[in-house]
Write a protein that holds these residues in place. Structure first.
Motif, PDB file in Angstrom:
ATOM      1  N   ALA A 131      10.271  24.340 103.570  1.00 40.43           N
ATOM      2  CA  ALA A 131      10.972  24.892 102.399  1.00 40.43           C
ATOM      3  C   ALA A 131      10.061  25.884 101.678  1.00 40.43           C
ATOM      4  O   ALA A 131      10.500  26.958 101.252  1.00 40.43           O
ATOM      5  N   MET A 132       8.771  25.510 101.564  1.00 36.25           N
ATOM      6  CA  MET A 132       7.822  26.351 100.838  1.00 36.25           C
ATOM      7  C   MET A 132       7.255  27.446 101.729  1.00 36.25           C
ATOM      8  O   MET A 132       7.204  28.610 101.349  1.00 36.25           O
ATOM      9  N   VAL A 133       6.847  27.059 102.942  1.00 38.23           N
ATOM     10  CA  VAL A 133       6.129  27.984 103.815  1.00 38.23           C
ATOM     11  C   VAL A 133       7.071  29.021 104.438  1.00 38.23           C
ATOM     12  O   VAL A 133       6.742  30.202 104.532  1.00 38.23           O
ATOM     13  N   LYS A 169      -0.704  16.586  92.582  1.00 40.31           N
ATOM     14  CA  LYS A 169      -1.945  15.997  92.084  1.00 40.31           C
ATOM     15  C   LYS A 169      -2.402  14.846  92.974  1.00 40.31           C
ATOM     16  O   LYS A 169      -1.585  14.073  93.481  1.00 40.31           O
ATOM     17  N   VAL A 170      -3.715  14.757  93.124  1.00 45.21           N
ATOM     18  CA  VAL A 170      -4.307  13.650  93.879  1.00 45.21           C
ATOM     19  C   VAL A 170      -3.821  12.322  93.294  1.00 45.21           C
ATOM     20  O   VAL A 170      -3.753  12.164  92.081  1.00 45.21           O
ATOM     21  N   GLN A 171      -3.436  11.392  94.174  1.00 47.65           N
ATOM     22  CA  GLN A 171      -2.921  10.081  93.750  1.00 47.65           C
ATOM     23  C   GLN A 171      -3.929   8.984  94.089  1.00 47.65           C
ATOM     24  O   GLN A 171      -4.801   9.182  94.929  1.00 47.65           O
ATOM     25  N   LEU A 182      -1.391   9.735 104.892  1.00 45.76           N
ATOM     26  CA  LEU A 182      -2.056   9.476 103.613  1.00 45.76           C
ATOM     27  C   LEU A 182      -2.404  10.837 103.030  1.00 45.76           C
ATOM     28  O   LEU A 182      -3.280  11.532 103.548  1.00 45.76           O
ATOM     29  N   GLU A 183      -1.677  11.236 101.988  1.00 49.01           N
ATOM     30  CA  GLU A 183      -1.852  12.588 101.457  1.00 49.01           C
ATOM     31  C   GLU A 183      -2.553  12.582 100.103  1.00 49.01           C
ATOM     32  O   GLU A 183      -2.089  11.926  99.162  1.00 49.01           O
ATOM     33  N   CYS A 184      -3.613  13.342 100.015  1.00 48.63           N
ATOM     34  CA  CYS A 184      -4.356  13.532  98.757  1.00 48.63           C
ATOM     35  C   CYS A 184      -4.638  12.228  98.037  1.00 48.63           C
ATOM     36  O   CYS A 184      -4.117  11.983  96.931  1.00 48.63           O
ATOM     37  N   LEU A 222      -2.678  19.236 109.160  1.00 55.66           N
ATOM     38  CA  LEU A 222      -2.721  20.395 108.275  1.00 55.66           C
ATOM     39  C   LEU A 222      -1.446  21.190 108.486  1.00 55.66           C
ATOM     40  O   LEU A 222      -0.821  21.113 109.558  1.00 55.66           O
ATOM     41  N   VAL A 223      -1.068  21.933 107.467  1.00 60.79           N
ATOM     42  CA  VAL A 223       0.031  22.883 107.613  1.00 60.79           C
ATOM     43  C   VAL A 223      -0.510  24.063 108.426  1.00 60.79           C
ATOM     44  O   VAL A 223      -1.541  24.652 108.078  1.00 60.79           O
ATOM     45  N   MET A 224       0.167  24.385 109.541  1.00 59.49           N
ATOM     46  CA  MET A 224      -0.314  25.431 110.443  1.00 59.49           C
ATOM     47  C   MET A 224      -0.631  26.729 109.687  1.00 59.49           C
ATOM     48  O   MET A 224      -1.675  27.352 109.907  1.00 59.49           O
ATOM     49  N   HIS A 225       0.253  27.123 108.809  1.00 56.30           N
ATOM     50  CA  HIS A 225       0.069  28.387 108.096  1.00 56.30           C
ATOM     51  C   HIS A 225      -1.174  28.375 107.217  1.00 56.30           C
ATOM     52  O   HIS A 225      -1.806  29.416 107.023  1.00 56.30           O
ATOM     53  N   ASP A 226      -1.515  27.220 106.676  1.00 63.78           N
ATOM     54  CA  ASP A 226      -2.732  27.119 105.847  1.00 63.78           C
ATOM     55  C   ASP A 226      -3.968  27.327 106.713  1.00 63.78           C
ATOM     56  O   ASP A 226      -4.869  28.091 106.358  1.00 63.78           O
ATOM     57  N   MET A 227      -4.019  26.648 107.867  1.00 67.73           N
ATOM     58  CA  MET A 227      -5.247  26.718 108.681  1.00 67.73           C
ATOM     59  C   MET A 227      -5.394  28.072 109.375  1.00 67.73           C
ATOM     60  O   MET A 227      -6.496  28.486 109.717  1.00 67.73           O
ATOM     61  N   PRO A 243      -5.323  24.367  98.248  1.00 68.75           N
ATOM     62  CA  PRO A 243      -5.857  23.014  98.155  1.00 68.75           C
ATOM     63  C   PRO A 243      -7.243  22.925  98.794  1.00 68.75           C
ATOM     64  O   PRO A 243      -7.541  23.636  99.750  1.00 68.75           O
ATOM     65  N   LYS A 244      -8.026  22.052  98.214  1.00 69.92           N
ATOM     66  CA  LYS A 244      -9.410  21.847  98.649  1.00 69.92           C
ATOM     67  C   LYS A 244      -9.492  21.375 100.103  1.00 69.92           C
ATOM     68  O   LYS A 244     -10.480  21.604 100.798  1.00 69.92           O
ATOM     69  N   PHE A 245      -8.430  20.693 100.589  1.00 70.38           N
ATOM     70  CA  PHE A 245      -8.497  20.078 101.919  1.00 70.38           C
ATOM     71  C   PHE A 245      -8.274  21.055 103.071  1.00 70.38           C
ATOM     72  O   PHE A 245      -8.414  20.685 104.229  1.00 70.38           O
TER      73      PHE A 245
END
Ligand SMILES: Nc1nc(=O)c2c([nH]1)NC[C@@H]1CN(c3ccc(C(=O)N[C@@H](CCC(=O)O)C(=O)O)cc3)CN21
Ligand SMILES: CC(C)C(=O)C(=O)O
Ligand SMILES: [Mg+2]
Length: 261
Positions: free
Chosen positions: A45-47, A149-151, A178-180, A211-216, A225-227
């Motif tokens: 939806a975002m990417v 936000k980190v949980q 396990l996300e953030c 990872l989201v392909m587009h990010d990497m 995001p830091k990750f």
């Protein structure tokens, strides 16, 4: 690659590497790579569609992304995200959404959080469909979280995420994202469950990463995001190619005779 292969790798303590994918052409490249599994995420939806959250994703668009990826990556284990509210209305409606994604060619489904859909998760598992859970920063809860936000940073939230992971195991899930979350929490869940834990912003003490392909690949993104680790800078590569093409057109260098009829 099927579920047994993944379980075998997990049993051999081999780390698993997952990437998101939403389209046919990228899936063809990913199919040739060593990636262990592919997530057709609602992050599309975002990417892919420019939304600022995952809430606008719906089952029809997910189905089309799943179909494209399945055609491009016939050798990979493909997991489809259940879009916002598609599993929150009734068992019937939830199973319809699962059916749509599985008949589009997915091998497993993933859904966010646990509370209120325990019965549906069980029903999906009992129908022969592998289920991946997702806890921590569940983006479909953005309005309750007040942002990405980190949980799990305070005791209550830490214990809740841990309890949810244990519950997912009891319900028959094979894996959990396990996300953030703090690395310590991810490590603890990995140690005390048999689930294949897949982290994103959850440290290294998990069974695998996503990872989201587009990010990497270094596509432009509204957030950083830091990750994320960038393995390529496609923004610059694309821009240079686009401008080279424009220059060639303007100069009359493109097309050449061999590119003409
Ligand atoms: N392109 C993309 N990549 C993703 O990883 C991703 C999406 N889209 N869409 C759905 C969710 C949203 N995600 C996100 C988005 C932003 C942050 C982020 O900005 N995190 C802050 C931490 C804030 C805090 O300290 O609490 C950061 O600075 O890393 C994290 C996860 C992960 N998912
Ligand atoms: C970030 C991953 C885990 C996801 O759910 C997605 O891409 O939609
Ligand atoms: Mg998702």
């Amino acid at each position: 690659m099927n579920l047994n292969d993944l379980k075998q790798k997990h049993a051999n303590a081999e780390k698993l590497a997952m990437l998101t994918c939403y389209d046919f052409s990228s899936a063809k490249i990913m199919n040739r790579s060593a990636v262990d599994m592919i997530l057709v995420g609602d992050s599309a939806a975002m990417v892919m569609h420019g939304e600022n959250a995952t809430l606008p994703m719906d089952i029809e668009r997910m189905r089309d992304h799943v179909r494209a990826v399945v055609k491009g990556a016939p050798d990979k284990f493909i997991i489809a995200d259940m879009p916002f509210l598609s599993f929150r209305q009734s068992i019937d409606a939830g199973m319809q959404a699962v059916k749509t994604l599985m008949q589009a060619g997915a091998h497993a489904v993933k859904l966010e959080a646990v509370d209120g859909h325990e019965e549906l998760i069980q029903h999906i598992v009992q129908s022969g469909i592998p289920v991946m859970g997702h806890v921590g920063l569940t983006p479909q809860f953005i309005n309750q979280f007040g942002g990405f936000k980190v949980q799990g940073k305070d005791r209550v939230s830490y214990d809740k995420i841990r309890a949810d992971a244990l519950k997912l195991q009891k319900l028959g899930c094979f894996s959990v994202v396990l996300e953030c979350v703090p690395s310590e929490l991810a490590q603890q869940i990995t140690a005390e469950t048999d689930l294949i834990t897949i982290g994103i912003g959850a440290g290294s003490q998990v069974d695998g990463q996503v990872l989201v392909m587009h990010d990497m690949l270094g596509y432009p993104s509204a957030f950083n995001p830091k990750f994320v680790r960038h393995y390529l800078d496609v923004s610059n590569l694309f821009e240079r190619a686009f401008n080279q093409y424009v220059e060639d057109v303007k100069k009359g260098d493109f097309p050449a005779d061999k590119e003409s009829y």
